[in-house]
Motif scaffolding. Structure first.
Motif, mmCIF file in Angstrom:
data_model
loop_
_atom_site.group_PDB
_atom_site.id
_atom_site.type_symbol
_atom_site.label_atom_id
_atom_site.label_comp_id
_atom_site.label_asym_id
_atom_site.label_seq_id
_atom_site.Cartn_x
_atom_site.Cartn_y
_atom_site.Cartn_z
ATOM 1 N N ALA A 191 104.815 34.791 -3.753
ATOM 2 C CA ALA A 191 104.851 33.400 -4.204
ATOM 3 C C ALA A 191 103.716 33.085 -5.162
ATOM 4 C CB ALA A 191 104.777 32.461 -2.999
ATOM 5 N N TYR A 192 102.677 33.916 -5.171
ATOM 6 C CA TYR A 192 101.490 33.632 -5.969
ATOM 7 C C TYR A 192 101.482 34.452 -7.252
ATOM 8 C CZ TYR A 192 99.780 31.244 -1.840
ATOM 9 O OH TYR A 192 99.645 30.381 -0.789
ATOM 10 N N PRO A 193 100.802 33.946 -8.287
ATOM 11 C CA PRO A 193 100.684 34.707 -9.534
ATOM 12 C C PRO A 193 99.750 35.897 -9.358
ATOM 13 C CG PRO A 193 99.377 32.707 -9.667
ATOM 14 C CD PRO A 193 100.149 32.614 -8.382
ATOM 15 N N CYS A 194 100.084 36.991 -9.957
ATOM 16 C CA CYS A 194 99.252 38.193 -9.878
ATOM 17 C C CYS A 194 98.221 38.167 -10.996
ATOM 18 C CB CYS A 194 100.135 39.441 -9.987
ATOM 19 S SG CYS A 194 99.221 40.991 -9.858
ATOM 20 N N ASN A 195 96.958 38.203 -10.651
ATOM 21 C CA ASN A 195 95.908 38.276 -11.664
ATOM 22 C C ASN A 195 94.767 39.144 -11.146
ATOM 23 O OD1 ASN A 195 94.112 36.590 -10.069
ATOM 24 N ND2 ASN A 195 95.303 34.826 -10.779
#
Length: 312
Positions: A191-195
């Motif tokens: 659900a979260y952006p990958c950075n």
């Protein structure tokens, strides 16, 4: 001074004279005796110098080695013997061992992040915004926890209809992530952006390699702590299953107080086991952040695969 120390001093003096080449063929016996007396006098007045030199000339005694000490001897220790040798209990040692064996992420892990829904009574205004995907009126709690299931950061109050990634991008943590994590990172679900500072699993599009699949399994094992933290929080404060307080400000204060008390409480007061249930979430992220995140994730993935190949 006893005879043993006198002999030691004479041996040191002889060795020093040889090292300084003071007893050459050109020196007479009188000059040698004077030099020996001068060295003896210096040693007598400087005990630290004597001790240091003595250590250099004493032969080191060989030490016995126990073969397969960890594999065969340590398991036979009683609790008292184990504490005497290692200064910790057997149960704590096994807990630490399992913690580092379960996950390959703990070396650089800052914590695990996830969201939880807290059911509430419908508010007087904008109640449709608080209806989540399950049709329940709720608010969102975003939290970061460590491997000890203690909360490091919380953000609460957004309506239940908001996606986890939207809550994350509007939270106080989002803009402070570089200073918060520094050289470490968080583990999150898809659900979260990958950075660079938030590592998420590879999206399963049917073309994952074995290394990618292994990475996803390890990541799931690593972030199980946040799933357990939420469940323990609700078990400990059962009002969070359905909070009937009125007023959003009062609700948020109550949830924050529960998280603080959870950190103070001991996990041993509850008998609780749970398994993580994977959720299907769409991946919402900024392209540039995903690119930087993928490079970090790929590096971790290669390290995990390399360690696995070495252990085979």
């Amino acid at each position: 001074m006893d005879k043993k120390k006198v002999m030691e001093r004479k041996q040191i003096v002889s060795a020093l004279m040889i090292a300084m080449e003071s007893s050459s063929s050109e020196s007479d016996s009188e000059s040698e005796n004077e030099e020996e007396l001068a060295i003896m006098q210096k040693l007598s007045t400087n005990h630290d110098l004597y001790s240091n030199i003595l250590l250099l000339f004493r032969e080191r005694q060989p030490r016995n080695c126990v073969i397969n000490y960890i594999e065969q001897t340590v398991p036979t220790y009683t609790e008292r013997e184990f504490r005497m040798h290692f200064r910790i209990s057997k149960s704590l040692f096994e807990n630490l061992s399992e913690r580092f064996l379960v996950s390959d992420f703990y070396c650089n892990l800052r914590g695990c992040i996830d969201g939880m829904h807290i059911r509430i009574d419908p508010p007087s205004k904008g109640k449709d915004d608080y209806i989540d995907r399950k049709g329940i009126t709720s608010i969102c709690l975003q939290a970061v926890c460590n491997e000890n299931k203690k909360f490091l950061n919380i953000f609460v109050g957004y309506p239940g209809s908001c996606h986890d990634s939207w809550v994350f991008k509007n939270s106080t943590l989002y803009n402070k992530l570089p200073s918060y994590c520094k050289d470490y990172y968080l583990l999150g679900d898809s659900a979260y952006p990958c950075n660079k500072y938030l590592i998420t699993p590879y999206k399963d599009n049917g073309h994952l390699t074995n290394a990618n699949k292994l990475f996803n399994i390890k990541l799931s094992s690593g972030r199980i702590a946040i799933e357990h933290s939420f469940r323990i929080l609700k078990q400990r404060f059962r009002q969070l299953y359905h909070c009937k307080l009125r007023g959003m400000k009062k609700l948020c204060h109550f949830v924050r107080a529960c998280c603080v008390l959870h950190n103070i409480a001991d996990e041993g007061d509850l008998e609780f086991t749970a398994e993580a249930t994977p959720e299907l979430n769409e991946e919402i992220a900024v392209h540039g952040e995903v690119a930087r995140g993928n490079s970090v994730r790929d590096s971790i993935c290669r390290d995990i695969q390399l360690r696995r190949n070495q252990n085979v």
